[in-house]
Every structure is written in structure tokens, then in C-alpha cells.
Design a protein around this motif. Structure first.
Motif, PDB file in Angstrom:
ATOM      1  N   ALA A   1      57.610 -18.914  41.531  1.00  0.00           N
ATOM      2  CA  ALA A   1      56.800 -18.971  40.905  1.00  0.00           C
ATOM      3  C   ALA A   1      55.831 -17.956  40.429  1.00  0.00           C
ATOM      4  O   ALA A   1      56.204 -17.152  41.383  1.00  0.00           O
ATOM      5  CB  ALA A   1      56.241 -20.487  41.444  1.00  0.00           C
ATOM      6  N   VAL A   2      55.236 -17.701  39.354  1.00  0.00           N
ATOM      7  CA  VAL A   2      55.017 -17.111  38.535  1.00  0.00           C
ATOM      8  C   VAL A   2      53.796 -17.420  38.258  1.00  0.00           C
ATOM      9  O   VAL A   2      53.872 -18.749  36.919  1.00  0.00           O
ATOM     10  CB  VAL A   2      54.844 -15.518  37.291  1.00  0.00           C
TER      11      VAL A   2
ATOM     12  N   ALA B   1      65.739 -19.253  39.218  1.00  0.00           N
ATOM     13  CA  ALA B   1      65.156 -18.021  38.122  1.00  0.00           C
ATOM     14  C   ALA B   1      64.668 -17.090  38.897  1.00  0.00           C
ATOM     15  O   ALA B   1      64.754 -16.072  39.952  1.00  0.00           O
ATOM     16  CB  ALA B   1      63.889 -18.434  37.636  1.00  0.00           C
ATOM     17  N   ASP B   2      65.294 -15.811  38.175  1.00  0.00           N
ATOM     18  CA  ASP B   2      64.524 -13.862  38.229  1.00  0.00           C
ATOM     19  C   ASP B   2      63.083 -13.713  38.046  1.00  0.00           C
ATOM     20  O   ASP B   2      62.958 -14.438  36.931  1.00  0.00           O
ATOM     21  CB  ASP B   2      66.201 -13.060  37.482  1.00  0.00           C
TER      22      ASP B   2
ATOM     23  N   LEU C   1      54.152 -20.513  35.770  1.00  0.00           N
ATOM     24  CA  LEU C   1      55.775 -21.271  35.439  1.00  0.00           C
ATOM     25  C   LEU C   1      56.450 -20.781  36.715  1.00  0.00           C
ATOM     26  O   LEU C   1      56.502 -19.749  37.739  1.00  0.00           O
ATOM     27  CB  LEU C   1      56.790 -19.931  34.370  1.00  0.00           C
ATOM     28  N   THR C   2      57.690 -21.802  36.243  1.00  0.00           N
ATOM     29  CA  THR C   2      58.789 -22.587  37.846  1.00  0.00           C
ATOM     30  C   THR C   2      60.169 -22.610  37.635  1.00  0.00           C
ATOM     31  O   THR C   2      60.002 -23.087  36.197  1.00  0.00           O
ATOM     32  CB  THR C   2      58.026 -23.324  38.896  1.00  0.00           C
TER      33      THR C   2
ATOM     34  N   ARG D   1      57.951 -13.870  30.699  1.00  0.00           N
ATOM     35  CA  ARG D   1      57.687 -14.977  29.749  1.00  0.00           C
ATOM     36  C   ARG D   1      56.238 -14.853  29.923  1.00  0.00           C
ATOM     37  O   ARG D   1      55.143 -15.814  29.082  1.00  0.00           O
ATOM     38  CB  ARG D   1      58.613 -16.341  30.851  1.00  0.00           C
ATOM     39  N   ALA D   2      55.538 -15.263  30.982  1.00  0.00           N
ATOM     40  CA  ALA D   2      54.185 -15.538  31.945  1.00  0.00           C
ATOM     41  C   ALA D   2      53.502 -14.543  30.598  1.00  0.00           C
ATOM     42  O   ALA D   2      52.319 -15.235  30.760  1.00  0.00           O
ATOM     43  CB  ALA D   2      53.912 -15.661  33.445  1.00  0.00           C
TER      44      ALA D   2
END
Length: 383
Positions: free
Chosen positions: A309-310, A364-365, A359-360, A372-373
Motif C-alpha cells: 500500500a502507498v 505490486a511494485d 493505492l493497494t 502512480r499515487a
């Protein structure tokens, strides 16, 4: 009139975005929140049972909360521990975390001394009351130093790097007098661990990497982009911190990873924290639900990672205060992996935290997620 639900009612000193998200998490549990906050129709108001309008140190407001609640807690360090302690004694209402813990955290010098006494690794520090104290601290610790206001500062507020003795007077005036100076840590990255203390049990969430600019948290990446040995050590220290603090609840434990892989404790927040917002989508049980469970003495929830997650904060990109209207959210709302959180603040101010985007994505890398965030946050603006 009985305001209690069949489950429980939690009284919260503070009704900002943390109280709002706590209310959102409490509802599915059948738990109702009543908050106190000096701002009428505060951000938490739309999602909680009721608001008592009153300052964070307002004894009468805090007592009203206690009389309507099964347990009292707080979501801001500006809450008055003395008033809460008095109310708890007079009403027999449990208070978590313990007001004594809040009292320790509110004074950064006391916090550092408590951590040091407990054997926790902290940056070298000195008490600073005068310009001469700061100059001496700089000589002993080496310039630059990080100057921190002892009281009233949280989430980066009240912190000021001081490059040399010529800046001592201005820096001390800026932070408002009583302070402490810490050695300037040459860190590789900043980390955070959200810990939870329940009724005889403790949990720690995966280690998060926090990215700051101008002392303000901008983004978080979970799991932190460091090696497993560092993550393991960070969690170990987090559990040690939880051992020396009194009271149930969620604690945000901010850490430094030094250039040689050592971990130092930076600061502690005895409440849910911005660095744990990712847990809403990225963990089995969010930090907000966890805090409600913990203060009530209920079993703690699952703190394990669901997916990387970011989180990126939506900060007020304005030069002057204005009515808060966010434009361009279509890109966020149209991204399947993105979650938008709006805090309900009516006024946008420069660099004020107005919301966040998480974003989750499984497997994911994290660098890609972060990129992307940033792009999504960059696509919105305040009118």
C-alpha cells in the motif's frame, strides 16, 4: 436520557480527521462515538453520534463526554491530561491511553528521557532553555542540530533545523522558548510502526516507510523499502516502546533508519497516526477499528498486511486560506486500486492535510505504486 447503544459508546477528545475515521470504523462494530472539539460541526461530526463543543482542555466538555461514554480516549495530543484524569476519578470512566502517557508524550524532553531510561535507542539530546543552552548543545552534539519545541508540537510542527550558532536566537524564538536539541540524524529513511495495546495483548502492523518534506508527512510506503533485518529490528523496538507506555490503544511510533542500518526512536503519538492511514485498505483491521477495540478492551483485530500500500496526502496547495473545494477527482475515482479519503475540513490552508489517497495492489511494485499515487494526487487541485 440514556445515549448508550447495546454495544458501547466511546468518548473522544478531538473531532478532526482522526476522529472522523474512527467514527467510520466504529459504526460496523455497533459502537457509537461522541466527540468534543472547539470547532462547531467539526470534521468528525457527520459520522459520529454527537459533538460537544469545547476546547481540548475544557473540563466541562470532557466531563460531558465521560458521562455519556463507556470509555474515554483522545485523538490529539493537545488534550488536557489533568482534566481527563480528574474526570476519570470523578466519574469512574476508564481513560485509554492513560493520561500519564499523554503527559509524557506532550513534553518531548520528558518523552526522550523516558525512552532513554527504558533502554530505547534515541538520538543524543540536550535540554534547551536559552540561546546559550542551544549554542552549547550545538558544540557538544555538532552542528547542525534539530531544535524541537518541548510542548505544543506534533506531526512535525514545532521542529526546526539549526545550521549553526548564528541562527540560534532566531530558531529559539521560532519554536517558542523551552525546547530540546537533538543530534541531526543522517538517516537513510524514516520509518513508522503502528502498535496496538489491548487487554493483555499487543500487536504491531508491518513497518511503513514515511516520506517527509518541510517536516510534513507527504507519503507512506508499506512494507518499507528496506531489508528484512531492518524491518525486524524496527518491530522489535516498537514492541519495547509499547512495554513502557501505560494504557490501551493504538500508538504511532516514528523511527529513523540510520545510514548503517541502526534504528532510533524519533517520536511517539499515543493515537492513530497519519503514517497508519494505509491500514484502512491495506491491513486486516484498520488502525481506527483497532483503536476502538483496544480502548474498549475487546480482542484486537488482524494487523497483518493484505497487500502492498502507498498513501499520498492531499495537502492544501493554496497560498491563502479559502473554502475547501477539491477539483479533478475523476482520475482518482476512476482508478480501481485507488481509495479517496476526504477529511471534511471546510477551509483549505497552505500545506494543511485535507485528505489522502491510498493505492493497494497485490504483488505490486512499491516504486510503481508510489509513482502512480503521486500522479493521482498531482491531478487534483483546490479551486
Amino acid at each position: 436520557m440514556d445515549h448508550r447503544t447495546p454495544a458501547a459508546t466511546v468518548g473522544v477528545v478531538g473531532g478532526g480527521q482522526l476522529g472522523r475515521m474512527m467514527g467510520e470504523a466504529a459504526g460496523p462494530l455497533g459502537v457509537e462515538l461522541v466527540v468534543s472539539d472547539p470547532t462547531p460541526d467539526c470534521p468528525a461530526a457527520p459520522v459520529v453520534r454527537d459533538q460537544v463543543v469545547g476546547d481540548f482542555e475544557d473540563y466541562e466538555a470532557i466531563r460531558t463526554l465521560a458521562e455519556r461514554a463507556d470509555v474515554l480516549t483522545f485523538e490529539i495530543e493537545l488534550a488536557d491530561p489533568d482534566a481527563m484524569e480528574r474526570v476519570g476519578e470523578e466519574t469512574d470512566t476508564p481513560i485509554h491511553p492513560d493520561p500519564g502517557t499523554l503527559r509524557t508524550i506532550q513534553d518531548k524532553l520528558v518523552q526522550n528521557r523516558t525512552l532513554e531510561k527504558g533502554g530505547l535507542p534515541v538520538p543524543a539530546f540536550r535540554r534547551v532553555d536559552t540561546e546559550a543552552d542551544l549554542r552549547k548543545a550545538g558544540e557538544e552534539l555538532g552542528w547542525p542540530v534539530m531544535l524541537k519545541a518541548r510542548e505544543g508540537g506534533y506531526d512535525g510542527r514545532g521542529n526546526r533545523p539549526v545550521e549553526g550558532p548564528e541562527a540560534a536566537a532566531e530558531a529559539l524564538e521560532e519554536v517558542g522558548g523551552a525546547a530540546l536539541a537533538e543530534e541531526f540524524v543522517d538517516f537513510e529513511r524514516e520509518l513508522a510502526v503502528m502498535g496496538a495495546v489491548g487487554d493483555g495483548e499487543t500487536r504491531a502492523y508491518p513497518v511503513t516507510e514515511t516520506i517527509h518534506e518541510e517536516e510534513i508527512l507527504r507519503e507512506s510506503v508499506t512494507p518499507a523499502r528496506t531489508n528484512e533485518a531492518v524491518r525486524s529490528r524496527a518491530r522489535e523496538i516498537a514492541f519495547d516502546v509499547l512495554e513502557i507506555l501505560e494504557g490501551r490503544g493504538v500508538y504511532g511510533i516514528e523511527l529513523f533508519e540510520t545510514a548503517d542500518g541502526e534504528i532510533l526512536v524519533n517520536e511517539i503519538a499515543p493515537r492513530p497516526h497519519n503514517s497508519g492511514h494505509w491500514t484502512i485498505e491495506g491491513a486486516g483491521c484498520s488502525q481506527f477499528e483497532q483503536h476502538v477495540r483496544a480502548v474498549l478492551g475487546w480482542p484486537l483485530g488482524d494487523a497483518s498486511l493484505r497487500s502492498p500500500a502507498v498513501t499520498a496526502n492531499l495537502l492544501g496547495d493554496v497560498t491563502d486560506p479559502r473554502v475547501a473545494e477539491l477539483a479533478g477527482t475523476e482520475s482518482i475515482l476512476g482508478t480501481a486500486e485507488a481509495s479517496l479519503h476526504w477529511y471534511g475540513k471546510r477551509e483549505a490552508r497552505p500545506l494543511r492535510k485535507m485528505g489522502h489517497v491510498t493505492l493497494t495492489e497485490a504483488d505490486a511494485d512499491r516504486d510503481t505504486l508510489l509513482s502512480r499515487a503521486r500522479k493521482l494526487v498531482g491531478s487534483v487541485s483546490f479551486k
